[in-house]
Design a protein around this motif. Structure first.
Motif, PDB file in Angstrom:
ATOM      1  N   SER A   1      42.464  43.617  39.298  1.00 21.53           N
ATOM      2  CA  SER A   1      41.927  44.137  40.558  1.00 21.53           C
ATOM      3  C   SER A   1      40.437  43.800  40.688  1.00 21.53           C
ATOM      4  N   ALA A   2      39.719  43.792  39.558  1.00 22.80           N
ATOM      5  CA  ALA A   2      38.317  43.370  39.634  1.00 22.80           C
ATOM      6  C   ALA A   2      38.239  41.906  40.049  1.00 22.80           C
ATOM      7  N   ALA A   3      39.175  41.094  39.564  1.00 28.12           N
ATOM      8  CA  ALA A   3      39.184  39.681  39.929  1.00 28.12           C
ATOM      9  C   ALA A   3      39.392  39.538  41.433  1.00 28.12           C
ATOM     10  N   GLN A   4      40.334  40.298  41.956  1.00 30.03           N
ATOM     11  CA  GLN A   4      40.604  40.217  43.396  1.00 30.03           C
ATOM     12  C   GLN A   4      39.362  40.638  44.189  1.00 30.03           C
TER      13      GLN A   4
ATOM     14  N   ILE B   1      38.348  36.263  43.581  1.00 31.23           N
ATOM     15  CA  ILE B   1      39.194  35.280  42.889  1.00 31.23           C
ATOM     16  C   ILE B   1      40.600  35.376  43.459  1.00 31.23           C
TER      17      ILE B   1
ATOM     18  N   ARG C   1      38.031  29.677  34.030  1.00 31.60           N
ATOM     19  CA  ARG C   1      37.378  30.981  33.952  1.00 31.60           C
ATOM     20  C   ARG C   1      38.188  32.027  34.712  1.00 31.60           C
ATOM     21  N   ASN C   2      38.726  31.606  35.862  1.00 30.86           N
ATOM     22  CA  ASN C   2      39.539  32.537  36.657  1.00 30.86           C
ATOM     23  C   ASN C   2      40.735  33.050  35.868  1.00 30.86           C
TER      24      ASN C   2
ATOM     25  N   GLY D   1      43.663  38.013  29.037  1.00 28.75           N
ATOM     26  CA  GLY D   1      42.202  38.032  29.029  1.00 28.75           C
ATOM     27  C   GLY D   1      41.531  37.630  27.733  1.00 28.75           C
ATOM     28  N   TYR D   2      42.210  37.791  26.622  1.00 23.78           N
ATOM     29  CA  TYR D   2      41.597  37.491  25.328  1.00 23.78           C
ATOM     30  C   TYR D   2      42.384  36.388  24.624  1.00 23.78           C
TER      31      TYR D   2
ATOM     32  N   GLY E   1      43.419  37.771  33.834  1.00 23.58           N
ATOM     33  CA  GLY E   1      44.044  38.481  32.724  1.00 23.58           C
ATOM     34  C   GLY E   1      43.216  39.670  32.268  1.00 23.58           C
ATOM     35  N   GLY E   2      41.892  39.556  32.405  1.00 26.88           N
ATOM     36  CA  GLY E   2      41.010  40.631  31.934  1.00 26.88           C
ATOM     37  C   GLY E   2      41.072  41.844  32.833  1.00 26.88           C
ATOM     38  N   ASN E   3      41.044  41.632  34.144  1.00 27.85           N
ATOM     39  CA  ASN E   3      41.094  42.758  35.071  1.00 27.85           C
ATOM     40  C   ASN E   3      41.504  42.229  36.449  1.00 27.85           C
TER      41      ASN E   3
ATOM     42  N   TYR F   1      40.951  33.660  32.654  1.00 28.35           N
ATOM     43  CA  TYR F   1      40.491  34.773  31.824  1.00 28.35           C
ATOM     44  C   TYR F   1      40.210  36.014  32.682  1.00 28.35           C
ATOM     45  N   ALA F   2      39.607  35.792  33.852  1.00 27.21           N
ATOM     46  CA  ALA F   2      39.232  36.930  34.706  1.00 27.21           C
ATOM     47  C   ALA F   2      40.466  37.681  35.188  1.00 27.21           C
TER      48      ALA F   2
END
Lengths: 686, 325
Positions: free
Chosen positions: B197-200, B204, B187-188, B261-262, B193-195, B190-191
């Motif tokens: 800075s939001a992941a950080q 994550i 899951r991480n 992310g996708y 790759g998706g965003n 995808y996270a």
């Protein structure tokens, strides 16, 4: 502004739909030369689509666009540019690696003979534009080195440097602090006075009231109304926007416990945090006020383990902590909702449920594996709890409104069991209804024992939602106060670094004495009370404090804002005790503005009104400033007998009798003012 | 209509259409394609690329890129040959050592592109040269033949009538599917790759997540290398030429977004099959090798183009649909 001249732009019955959604269902709007026209509506009301039609980004499906009475059709933004349309979109369109001058002249650099770029002319022209905006930076500075607010101003500089007749501004102040906002609004007025039409979009109604001539309100792709700003109240606008009356803007529940949650002592970082100490109790909302760039965000970053701490200590629930990364902070129950939720908060590649569980996936583990059904259930539960639209569970969060997106981010921290939540500008750029939702969520969070560190540039919001507020400047905390003892005016004064001169000291003393009485007055009568002084520099009324009544009514006044003297009860009272000859002279140099049909604009009538105020000891506002609003104001004197301030009580015509002078309300207000004067040392001669 | 629409919305539709299209075109061009022998060949030959494409997909999902799979195939094939033949290490232990080598090579890529803060494109471009150079170095530039009689059965054998490479591919894809959809590190990926800075900000560990993706990529390329040795009973510094392109093509045709992310791993398998069918079709039609490379390159550009133009294309399509309705 000339009402009879043909409009610069006339849009009739504009319709536009996108896949499955009709964004504009037949909207008409006219824009005149020299007019500041505010476009209002909640998110999704069609504002952005409408301006994108004018800017040539979208082509309307139906309807006519007339430019100086000639029909036009734009295939491309350049077509709009050729017709004098310049647009400042919400999303930045500047290149961070280029200099300011290069950005301002991007794609249309001045050339010398032979085709080489005329750097000197570019520099000089840019400097002119920057001067207009009062930004004092080197045009050759790289945009990346500027603060977000300065970048936004460069964006605006770029647009106004174009030879344009219509300037479209989409939330231009969203990233700006108060001082920059003031500068921008002044500039907007100047541009309008040069004959440009300005289409101004903002969520800040007070800004709209400050600058706009007319306002157009959209709802669900329909036109609700176009009205002159002078003839409409904030409450009417809010009602038109949301379609329901909002009783209270700031629902606040106090949930502070005596136990400390976070204790920060002498905290410093390499990045702009300087010996900062404060304590946040369990269930408390602790506000950080200050200008953009004052160090508010940096304090939050340090607490969240993003910026290394150079000295000082942090205790969380009594336990000494030091976070080197967000994941450590999160494990100890600290959460951060960043300022830019789209850029830093949301995962567009997921629907709501994975967005919500992201910070605590261990919670949905079934053995070593994630339980997707468990995740869905958890997601659905929070979607319901925070009344997020149910489609959030099926589709990417990209498609949610700003308010729903913000609630998804909040849900993430609820799910991860955060005990301390840092909210950085949580209501920026979301509509009125969604703001209310966020405030209610904050109340629920604190009721559940979660402590909040709130950063907001919306000072009335910060003061209303926080239990205590710390004022930050240059990375230091200058002042911490219970938020109900702090006025927006003081907050602004301290945060902006204004020198506390004698006058200011006198004002602080006045407030310290007067505030308890004014609180009592508000509680007794249940209506909105004001404390105001005369600002002799501008000859305007300056509101020091405003306490909203139990049954709230929307008024333009805000602590720290100003109003004309001649049409307000407070203003007339303060004017009545100025030297009569000076007032007479001032009237001669001044056109008396008309706000409502009952505004007194005749000098003689006004002078006799002032005389009767001196005789009666109180003044009335008979719907002279805002229609439907009545007010009674009484002077406050200091020990030498001089009138130094005035208090007032204000309400809608439905609750304030026409004969205010003969009502018991008058006695209560006069009595309160007298007691304040006595407290200040004034001796009544009997 | 609604079934059609649902199908077109689902992420597997594009790759499936591409594969069917490739199969139709190739079987129209030559009647030898649909023969049982040829189809079984295709299913065997696809396995190394399909397995390398697993790693490529993971790295692309985190928003990175890995250009080194071909070089890792070459280096691990040579290493296996040297371990098993020159050093006489038992074949089982040699294989485990080579898997370890793959992990290490991927780890190095990941380490420099995360903690070293060098863009993954540059790190793996450099690795492409270095790893293949090492393969030439340890073999003195010449292939090692007849590595071990135990190897060929690993490729040409079958279990209950199913060719072994097909089983490897299906098992590895199933494991990856579980990893990506049902574990936290998956899951991480995808996270991140998706965003990023939001992941950080969500706690994550971004660098750690990318490092895991690169390390798995190294492992999957080394499995591809081992399979190549098993197929040909030899190791060579020239093996795996172009594998990186084919692996990236498989991921991208499978709908994995190069922005991260996708994407989903099952579609990558369809993408790998498409690549193999096209290669096979060109072979059957006796197209010169140079044209095979050109075709593959063009397909990659087309697939990435479709990814980039997807929003516009889907808007156009739905406009057409809503008009015809």
């Amino acid at each position: 502004m000339n009402d009879t001249s043909p409009p610069l732009w006339e849009l009739t019955d504009i319709k536009k739909s996108f896949v499955g959604v009709q964004a504009l269902k037949g909207v008409s709007i006219t824009l005149r030369e020299g007019e500041i026209h505010a476009l209002l509506g909640e998110n999704g009301s069609g504002k952005s689509t409408l301006i994108k039609c004018v800017a040539g980004v979208h082509q309307p499906d139906a309807g006519r666009m007339l430019w100086k009475a000639k029909p036009v059709e734009f295939r491309h933004p350049m077509d709009a540019r050729d017709h004098g349309v310049a647009t400042i979109f919400q999303e930045f369109s500047i290149v961070p690696t280029l200099s300011i001058a290069e950005n301002v002249f991007l794609g249309r650099q001045p050339r010398r003979k032979g085709g080489a770029i005329d750097w000197k002319a570019m520099q000089v022209e840019t400097l002119k534009v920057l001067d207009q905006l009062e930004i004092h930076v080197d045009p050759s500075a790289t945009v990346r080195s500027l603060s977000v607010a300065e970048q936004q101003l460069v964006e605006i500089a770029k647009a106004i440097s174009l030879e344009s007749t219509l300037l479209i501004m989409d939330e231009p102040t969203a990233a700006l602090g108060l001082a920059e906002t003031e500068r921008l609004l002044a500039l907007v007025r100047r541009l309008a006075s040069q004959g440009k039409a300005i289409l101004y979009i903002s969520h800040r109604l007070d800004e709209v009231f400050q600058v706009a001539d007319r306002v157009t309100i959209l709802k669900d792709g329909n036109l609700v109304a176009t009205r002159p700003v002078a003839g409409i109240s904030m409450n009417e606008i809010v009602q038109m926007m949301v379609g329901m009356e909002i009783e209270q803007h700031y629902p606040k529940v106090i949930n502070v416990k005596s136990q400390p949650c976070l204790e920060v002592e002498h905290l410093s970082t390499q990045r702009d945090v300087n010996n900062v100490s404060f304590t946040i109790n369990v269930g408390e909302v602790f506000g950080l006020g200050g200008m953009v760039g004052s160090g508010r965000t940096e304090i939050a970053r340090a607490l969240f383990g993003l910026d290394p701490i150079t000295s000082g200590s942090i205790r969380l629930y009594g336990k000494q902590v030091r976070f080197h990364s967000p994941s450590q902070a999160i494990r100890q129950g600290v959460g951060l909702i960043p300022e830019n939720r789209k850029l830093d908060g949301l995962f567009f590649n997921f629907a709501a449920a994975p967005n919500i569980t992201m910070s605590r996936m261990t919670e949905i583990l079934n053995g070593p594996f994630l339980s997707l059904t468990g995740e869905r259930k958890a997601g659905a539960a929070y979607v319901q709890k925070l009344s997020i639209t149910p489609t959030a569970l099926e589709r990417s969060v990209r498609f949610l409104s700003g308010g729903n997106q913000q609630k998804v981010v909040i849900a993430r921290w609820l799910f991860s069991k955060a005990r301390l939540l840092i909210l950085d500008e949580p209501t920026q750029g979301i509509d009125v209804g969604a703001k209310l939702d966020v405030y209610n969520v904050i109340n629920e969070l604190t009721a559940a024992g979660i402590s909040i560190l709130l950063i907001s540039s919306d000072y009335p919001e910060l003061l209303a939602i926080s239990d205590r507020v710390a004022i930050v400047r240059d990375g230091r905390i200058l002042h911490i106060a219970e938020s109900n003892t702090l006025s927006e005016y003081e907050l602004l004064a301290i945060a902006s670094g204004a020198e506390l001169d004698e006058r200011m000291e006198a004002i602080f003393q006045l407030r310290t004495v007067a505030l308890p009485f004014i609180h009592q007055l508000r509680d007794k009568l249940g209506e909105t009370t004001h404390l105001a002084v005369l600002d002799r520099d501008t000859m305007r009324l300056l509101y020091l404090d405003k306490f909203t009544g139990h049954e709230s009514v929307e008024m333009m006044s805000r602590s720290g804002s100003t109003a004309p003297l001649t049409c307000t009860g407070l203003g007339k009272v303060l004017l009545a005790y100025e030297a009569t000859a000076a007032v007479g002279d001032w009237f001669k140099t001044q056109a008396i503005p008309r706000y409502t049909p009952t505004t007194i604009t005749d000098v003689d009538i006004l002078m006799s009104e002032l005389a009767s105020i001196r005789q009666n000891g109180f003044g009335l506002d008979r719907e002279e400033h805002e229609p439907g609003i009545r007010c009674i104001a009484v002077p406050i004197r200091d020990s030498s007998g001089h009138v130094i301030a005035a208090i007032s009580i204000t309400g809608p015509v439905g609750r304030m009798p026409e004969d205010l002078a003969g009502s018991p309300i008058r006695h209560t207000v006069v009595d309160t003012a007298d007691r304040i004067s006595q407290e200040l040392g004034f001796k009544t001669e009997k | 209509m609604s079934i059609l629409r649902r199908f077109f919305r689902s992420s597997i539709s594009g790759p499936l259409v591409a594969l069917v299209l490739a199969v139709i075109l190739v079987s129209l061009s030559t009647n030898r394609f649909l023969s049982g022998q040829n189809l079984s060949n295709v299913s065997l030959q696809v396995s190394p690329v399909a397995i390398a494409a697993i790693g490529a997909t993971l790295v692309i999902l985190t928003g990175g890129i890995d250009l080194s799979p071909g070089a890792v195939v070459a280096l691990t094939s040579c290493a296996l040959a040297i371990f098993a033949k020159n050093l006489g290490i038992p074949i089982g232990i040699s294989i485990v050592m080579v898997l370890g080598l793959g992990l290490l090579l991927g780890f190095v890529n990941g380490f420099f592109s995360t903690y070293g803060r060098i863009p993954s494109f540059i790190v793996t471009l450099a690795a492409l040269g270095i790893y293949r150079g090492l393969a030439f170095l340890i073999t003195n530039g010449s292939p090692i033949f007849s590595v071990s009689p135990a190897l060929n059965p690993l490729f040409y054998g079958n279990l209950l009538g199913i060719p072994l490479p097909l089983i490897y591919v299906l098992v590895l894809y199933f494991l990856t599917w579980i990893f990506l959809n049902y574990t936290i590190p998956g899951r991480n990926i995808y996270a991140v790759g998706g965003n990023e800075s939001a992941a950080q900000l969500s706690g994550i560990k971004v660098n750690q997540t990318r490092l895991i993706a690169f390390t798995i990529a190294g492992l999957s390329s080394s499995i591809a290398g081992i399979l190549t040795v098993a197929q040909l009973d030899s190791g060579s510094p020239n093996y795996g030429a172009g594998t990186e392109l084919e692996a990236i093509a498989a991921a991208v045709i499978g709908g994995t977004s190069l922005a991260g992310g996708y994407g989903n791993i099952a579609s990558t398998l369809l993408g790998a099959l498409t690549v193999q069918v096209v290669k096979n079709g060109l072979n059957l039609n006796m197209v010169p090798a140079s044209w095979r490379e050109i075709t593959l390159g063009s397909i990659i550009v087309l697939a990435v183009g479709v990814d980039m133009w997807r929003a516009t294309l889907s808007e156009r399509f739905s406009q057409i649909f809503s008009r015809t309705r």
